[in-house]
Design a protein around this motif. Sequence first.
Motif, mmCIF file in Angstrom:
data_model
loop_
_atom_site.group_PDB
_atom_site.id
_atom_site.type_symbol
_atom_site.label_atom_id
_atom_site.label_comp_id
_atom_site.label_asym_id
_atom_site.label_seq_id
_atom_site.Cartn_x
_atom_site.Cartn_y
_atom_site.Cartn_z
ATOM 1 N N VAL A 159 36.395 -24.697 7.004
ATOM 2 C CA VAL A 159 36.241 -23.624 6.022
ATOM 3 C C VAL A 159 34.964 -22.843 6.334
ATOM 4 N N LEU B 93 39.973 -24.459 -2.275
ATOM 5 C CA LEU B 93 40.209 -24.756 -0.862
ATOM 6 C C LEU B 93 41.536 -25.478 -0.699
ATOM 7 N N SER C 205 44.417 -23.166 -1.130
ATOM 8 C CA SER C 205 44.563 -22.160 -0.066
ATOM 9 C C SER C 205 45.411 -22.658 1.100
ATOM 10 N N VAL C 206 45.510 -23.976 1.254
ATOM 11 C CA VAL C 206 46.342 -24.546 2.328
ATOM 12 C C VAL C 206 47.461 -25.410 1.749
ATOM 13 N N VAL D 98 40.145 -21.847 7.039
ATOM 14 C CA VAL D 98 40.165 -20.920 5.911
ATOM 15 C C VAL D 98 38.859 -20.137 5.947
ATOM 16 N N ARG E 162 38.649 -14.149 11.991
ATOM 17 C CA ARG E 162 39.939 -14.497 11.373
ATOM 18 C C ARG E 162 41.025 -14.640 12.432
ATOM 19 N N ALA F 218 42.794 -17.865 10.909
ATOM 20 C CA ALA F 218 42.376 -18.350 9.591
ATOM 21 C C ALA F 218 43.208 -17.791 8.458
ATOM 22 N N VAL F 219 43.382 -18.619 7.450
ATOM 23 C CA VAL F 219 43.905 -18.194 6.157
ATOM 24 C C VAL F 219 42.743 -17.492 5.446
ATOM 25 N N ALA G 208 41.184 -16.425 1.969
ATOM 26 C CA ALA G 208 41.361 -16.805 0.562
ATOM 27 C C ALA G 208 40.028 -16.774 -0.169
ATOM 28 N N VAL H 289 37.675 -18.904 -1.879
ATOM 29 C CA VAL H 289 37.419 -20.347 -1.958
ATOM 30 C C VAL H 289 36.040 -20.652 -2.537
#
Length: 157
Positions: free
Chosen positions: A62, A75, A78-79, A115, A145, A150-151, A153, A155
């Motif tokens: 992250v 977090l 987000s996944v 993330v 990214r 990467a996601v 989000a 977080v």
Amino acid sequence: MSKVTPATRALTAAGVAFTVYSYDYDPDAESIGLQAAASLGEDPARVLKTLMALVDGKAVCVIVPSDQEVSMKKLAASVSGKSAQMMKPPEAERITGYKVGGISPFGQRKPVPTVIEQSALAHDLVYLNGGQRGLQVRMNPADVRDVVKAVVADVLA
């Protein structure tokens, strides 16, 4: 200090533009990310820290601004996980191949889901660890990214 690390090799291989910066790493700093920002003379919101966590027992990387904290609940969500916790330093070092204080999201020993905090993408350029203590890379956050897939989000705690 070598400016060639697995992280810089991964970025070069990905063909993205980045600049390497060295700073005096303080192993006794209360916050490694804030100490890096101060040493570089940069806004802590632009100096991102790379953290390793476990979501439902699986490793996740992250990336958040160095002056912020991660919400474990956000977090995990987000996944698509249920719960998250910070990874213990020896495990983070084993999985990434980097020493704590020098963990980069790039060139890790084993790719893991990543993330990135959405607010990081608002900057033109950001700094991240370059794969060793006292080494940062400056680059476009969209490239961050894209390179680590990467996601994006919210977080933050």
